[in-house]
Structures are given as C-alpha cells and as structure tokens.
Design an enzyme around this catalytic site. Structure first.
Site, PDB file in Angstrom:
ATOM      1  CG  HIS A   1      -1.882  -0.962   1.324  1.00 58.48           C
ATOM      2  ND1 HIS A   1      -3.011  -1.130   0.671  1.00 58.48           N
ATOM      3  CD2 HIS A   1      -1.782  -2.329   1.796  1.00 58.48           C
ATOM      4  CE1 HIS A   1      -3.710  -2.076   0.640  1.00 58.48           C
ATOM      5  NE2 HIS A   1      -2.910  -2.940   1.382  1.00 58.48           N
TER       6      HIS A   1
ATOM      7  CG  ASN B   1      -8.095  -4.482   0.642  1.00 55.88           C
ATOM      8  OD1 ASN B   1      -7.102  -3.660   0.698  1.00 55.88           O
ATOM      9  ND2 ASN B   1      -7.692  -5.826   1.172  1.00 55.88           N
TER      10      ASN B   1
END
Length: 499
Positions: free
Chosen positions: A53, A126
């Site tokens: 990420h 997510n």
C-alpha cells in the site's frame, strides 16, 4: 507583514540565498550551520515507503451515527444517534510503489481512522470484501509475488499465477480483481470493506460477530484495461487529482457505514468458515444494517503529515469492539503496528495524524521520537503497578466478555476443499452476465499472457474447478489475446450480489 524566517531552533535567519564563504571567491565555510542544516535535512526527507500500500491518497472528514446499534455494542461512539467524530482516510493500491500509476489493475486499500472519545478506532480494509489468502503464514510470500523479481527487477505474472494456483482459495479474489471491479475510476467511486470478521458485545455481555461495509454514495465507476492504459499515458496521478479537486470544489464524497451481524453461536452452524477472509457472508442470510455516514470534506493542509504519516492498524480498537478467530486479522494485529514502528518510529502514534483526540496515559518509555512528556499521571510513576493514586490504572469495566472457543474448528480444514470454489462459482455463473464474463476472460488472459505453459495449466485447473466455462473462456481468450473486442464497462459493480 511577513513573518521572520527562523532556524529550527527559532533564531531569525539573515539570509536564505547564499552560502557563507571565506572571501568573495573562497571556499564554503563549515560554520555555515544553516547550509549544513538544509542539506542534512534534505538527505533525511524520505522514510521507508510502505512495503504494501505504498501509493495512497487521503482526506479528512466527519462520521455521524444515523442508526441505533446499541443492542450489539457498548462502543460509546454508537451510544446515541447523532454522535459524531473526526475521521481520516487513506486509500491506496496494494502492489505499486510510491511512483506507480494510480489507475493500475489492483486491489485498493480502504482504511479509516475514527478519532472517538475512547481513543482511535481503525478499520483497515480494501475495496473488496475478501482477500487472496486466509492464513498469515502465507502473507510474506504472497506479497513477494506482487513485487519485483530479484533478478529482473520487474513485476512477474509468472510468480503471481504460480502462487495463486498453489493457493486455490485465492481464485475468489482473483476473479474480482480481473473483473470490471479491478480498476476503479478513483477512490470516490468504489465501496469499502473491513473484510475481516470482528466481534462486538452489548451491555449484557452478549457477543455478535460483525463485518463492516462502507457503501459508496457516489456512482460506482470502473475503467477497462484500454481506458486505464490511455489515462496512464496522460497522468500517473489521476486519483490524487480527482480526489483533491473534488473536495477543493466542495463535492464531498460520502460512504454509509453498514454492518453484517451474526450471533456468536451461529458461527458453529454454517457450511463455511465465517472467520475465513476468502469468504463472504451472504446478504440474504446476513443483511446489511445501516449505522452512520462518513463525509470527507477537507484536504489535509500537508499531505506528508496526514496521509504519508497516517498509521492504520486493526490493533487500534475501542471498548465494545474486538477481534475474532480470523487468522489473518490476528496476524495483522501485530504486523501492521510493527510496520509503523519500523517505518515511522517508536512513538509513531504521537504524530498528529495518529494522535488520539482524547487523553493518553501509558508507561512506554524513551526510544526514538520521545518528544512528549511522561504520560503516566505522576512523575515518579514510570512503572506499574505503583503506590501513586494519581497514576494511570487499568479499567476492568471495559474488559471484553470471555471468548468461547469451539472444538470443532477443524471441520473447516478437511480434505474436501470444494468450499473454496462454491462462492467464486456463484459469482461467475449467477452474478456476472455474459458481457462481464467475457471481459473477465479477456482481462485474465492479458494478465497471465507472459506466464509459462506449466503455470497456465495449473491455473486453468483451478478455474475448471470453479466452472468449466470459466476455464474454457480464459483458455480461448489466451489464444486470441490482443483482439480489440472490448465492451464498455457498465456503471455498476458486477459483484454486489455476491459480496
């Protein structure tokens, strides 16, 4: 009147233009301490990027409780309709580095920090309700397949599909990733999910299992491969541009927080493991219950301070919300906080982005970034227990009810692994229409095109266990890869019914 430029120690600076030298043409002087300071600081302007990420975008806003869920949780933020708290978001791609393009086919991270009156509560999720794996033992290996090959320093489709073929529980997530949902137009046009199973308990000590859903209040929009490729040719920062400009223009994106709720005992009666991160809870059995609204209405004044320094971890929970036997969740409770200690420093939660908006009292001592005073409540109380009444003490009233451990967990790990194919089979055969399946075949064929024949055959075998048409469709698409027969994407997410 302009403000005086100062050193970091607060002393006024006479110049910020020229170096101090020994004479007009002499060498630079070592005692030009501000020159040394500027150069040394520049050398330290970067910190390690996130292992996962790394590329992200964020915003600040407000959460407002709109529905009563006190029958499920004692968390004070939910104690009354109308309660509010500040929030900080960070959305991200999973695999790409800091310089990667925003509009790549990838899962998107969707994390929210709630600054509640009982401390910070982080939901780290997510834009998909599931994940590739269900056991943290596999996580480092999985992430390595998403990063660069140690010899070529290139992304490796061979590694990705080789790993996925050996972990068939991943086919559910890979199917979503290769579907229309794989490239959202920007963070404002996708749903979010806490993904993991959490626990909540009410004032009677009754526990329920829950999943958190963030339902996008904007239209769901996605790019095709071709559209994303053209966009990346123009800009690699499309998400940052879209998000910043929307908020700057007053078009504040919103999401509705919903929960799915399961009584504690019901977890033992299901035909799937409700703590398996590769599985969804069917909505017909566990309908969405609205909770509150998130509105993001402020761009951070300093991106680095509030987005790059933002540190999310499922270990940040508040009384009334707890964990579950979800193996991936338990692994992440340690791994996420430890990643922040490495990347940002020992006391990373004292940074403005992470500091709670309530009083903090703890016995952590010394270490890097110790820029705040002792927080134990008494100058002599640097340990606990101690004799000082004013010092910080535990509060037994916020303890979680005892967790019932059931002895039949092994029934989810028997040799019959068809459970890993049931939900992706429903997604493929019952949720996606013909055009969506065709695009899925084409997207997957494009992604696995560089793979060796043995890896392709192993993955085809996984697809065949999901559905024979799935395997046949991707096989045919691999043969005809490169044909320009793309179909425009519909304006809604194809997998909502199977979340």
């Amino acid at each position: 009147m302009s403000k005086r430029l100062t050193t970091t120690a607060g002393a006024p600076m006479p110049t910020n233009d020229t170096s101090k030298t020994a004479g007009e043409r002499g060498p630079v002087m070592l005692d030009d301490y501000q020159l040394i300071e500027k150069l040394a600081h520049q050398n330290r302007e970067r910190i390690p990027e996130r292992v996962v990420h790394a590329k992200g975008w964020g915003a600040q806003g407000t959460f407002t409780v709109t529905h009563d869920i006190t029958q499920y949780t004692t968390a004070k933020i939910f104690s009354k309709v109308g309660n509010t708290c500040d929030i900080l978001s960070r959305w991200s791609t999973v695999a790409g580095e800091m310089g990667a393009a925003d509009a790549e086919r990838d899962v998107r991270g969707f994390s929210i920090k709630f600054y509640t009156e009982e401390g910070n509560w982080d939901v780290v999720g997510n834009n998909t309700p599931i994940f590739f794996i269900r056991d943290p033992y596999k996580f480092p290996d999985f992430i390595r397949t998403q990063k660069r090959h140690p010899m070529t320093n290139l992304r490796s489709p061979e590694a990705m599909f080789d790993f996925w073929a050996a972990q068939p529980e991943s086919v559910h997530q890979v199917t979503i990733l290769m579907s229309d949902r794989g490239i959202p137009v920007n963070p404002m046009h996708m749903h979010g999910y806490g993904s993991h199973t959490y626990s909540v308990w009410n004032d009677k000590g009754e526990r329920h299992w829950v999943k958190f859903h963030f339902r996008c209040q904007q239209e769901i929009k996605n790019y095709t491969n071709d559209e994303a490729e053209r966009l990346i040719g123009k800009t690699r920062e499309s998400y940052q541009e879209d998000l910043f400009n929307a908020i700057d223009e007053g078009n504040f994106p919103k999401w509705e927080l919903n929960i799915q709720v399961m009584p504690e005992e019901q977890a033992t009666t299901l035909d799937f493991n409700p703590f398996d991160l590769t599985k969804v809870w069917p909505h017909d059995q566990f309908p969405l219950i609205p909770v509150g609204m998130l509105e993001f209405n402020k761009n951070p004044d300093n991106y680095w301070q509030f987005v790059e320094n933002a540190a999310y971890s499922p270990s940040n929970k508040i009384p009334g919300i707890g964990f579950s036997p979800d193996k991936m969740l338990q692994g992440r409770v340690f791994a996420y906080a430890d990643a922040h200690r490495y990347r940002l420093g020992t006391h990373y939660e004292a940074l403005p982005a992470n500091a709670p908006k309530t009083a903090v009292h703890h016995y952590h001592k010394d270490g890097t970034m110790r820029f705040f005073p002792q927080m134990t409540g008494h100058p002599d109380a640097y340990y606990e227990p101690n004799q000082y009444e004013e010092s910080a003490r535990p509060d037994p009233s916020v303890a979680e009810p005892p967790l019932r451990i059931h002895g039949d967990a092994d029934r989810y790990t028997q040799e019959d692994k068809d459970a890993d194919y049931v939900q992706p089979r429903k997604l493929y055969a019952e949720v996606l229409d013909d055009d969506e399946r065709r695009r899925l075949h084409q997207n997957m064929a494009a992604a696995m095109g560089p793979c060796s024949d043995p890896v392709k055959e192993r993955w085809f075998a996984v697809l065949g266990r999901v559905h024979p048409d799935y395997e046949a469709g991707v096989r045919e698409a691999v043969k005809t890869a490169g044909d320009d027969n793309a179909i425009p994407v519909t304006d809604d997410t194809p997998t909502q019914a199977a979340e």
